[in-house]
Design an enzyme around this catalytic site. Structure first.
Site, short mmCIF file in Angstrom:
data_model
loop_
_atom_site.label_atom_id
_atom_site.label_comp_id
_atom_site.label_asym_id
_atom_site.label_seq_id
_atom_site.Cartn_x
_atom_site.Cartn_y
_atom_site.Cartn_z
N SER A 23 0.83 -1.21 0.00
CA SER A 23 0.00 0.00 0.00
C SER A 23 0.86 1.26 0.00
O SER A 23 0.35 2.36 -0.22
CB SER A 23 -0.94 0.00 1.21
N GLU A 64 -9.28 -9.65 4.82
CA GLU A 64 -9.64 -8.27 4.46
C GLU A 64 -11.01 -8.21 3.79
O GLU A 64 -11.32 -8.98 2.89
CB GLU A 64 -8.60 -7.66 3.53
#
Length: 225
Positions: free
Chosen positions: A46, A184
């Site tokens: 990320s 997730e």
């Protein structure tokens, strides 16, 4: 503070103690997180969006990851740190996966690596990395590197069939030797079942409150986005 080990996280999960897990991509953030007592840090791919200005994770390279992991380790020498395997650093073969996982340990002093996905090929990668003596965290549910196959960045496991598939994927990764799994973008009920059936720590990011701990992107947590 003493660095926690995978055995400490296993013990915390068994006792019902929640694991605090945050991302960091640079020396200063890592230094602040260690001072605050964060127990586990993820240097996530990320960083492509948070640090490098891309709109997705795909452009992030192994060299990008290694450089940021080195900085985070310097900032948090006494914290358990996980290095995130970037896109196409493990998909080709078990040998490629082991070689790149080894770079995280040898060049950046990571404690563990994380890779996305499930199924027989990913389970094979996890087993190969584990057999090489490297701790490997799995990642299922909303897996950004597989967003094209998932139809975009959408919550997963919202039907009974999809939920059962995720539960099976978690067990497959555990059997392959994953030391922990990040789940997730799934309904809380699915996160709960995966956690209850696992014998390893289950960390959640948008997976409800029943997991053994929560991962947050630090930039989101402090309101940068």
């Amino acid at each position: 503070m003493a660095k926690k080990t995978i055995l400490d996280f296993q013990s915390m999960a068994e006792k019902g103690e929640k694991i605090v897990y945050l991302t960091a991509y640079d020396y200063l953030t890592a230094k602040m997180q260690e001072k605050a007592g964060v127990e586990m840090i993820l240097v996530g791919d990320s960083l492509g969006m948070v640090s490098l200005g891309y709109d997705k994770t795909f452009p992030v390279t192994m060299d990008d990851m290694i450089r940021h992991c080195q900085a985070v380790r310097r900032g948090a020498p006494n914290t358990f740190i996980v290095g995130d395997m970037p896109y196409m650093s493990y998909q080709v073969s078990d040998e490629q996966a082991v070689q790149n996982a080894g770079r995280f340990i040898k060049e950046a002093d990571m404690d563990c690596i994380k890779l996305e996905g499930a199924g027989p090929s990913i389970a094979s990668r996890v087993k190969a990395i584990n057999d090489a003596g490297i701790l490997c965290m799995g990642h299922i549910g909303l897996t950004p590197q597989f967003a094209g196959q998932l139809g975009g960045y959408k919550a997963q496991g919202r039907t009974a069939q999809a939920a059962l598939k995720l539960i099976d994927q978690a067990k497959l990764l555990e059997q392959a030797g994953a030391c922990s799994i990040l789940v997730e973008g799934v309904p809380a009920a699915v996160g709960k079942v995966i956690t209850e059936r696992a014998n390893i720590p289950i960390l959640g990011i948008g997976a409800g409150s029943y997991t053994h701990g929560q991962l947050l992107i630090y930039a989101d947590m402090v309101g940068f986005y």
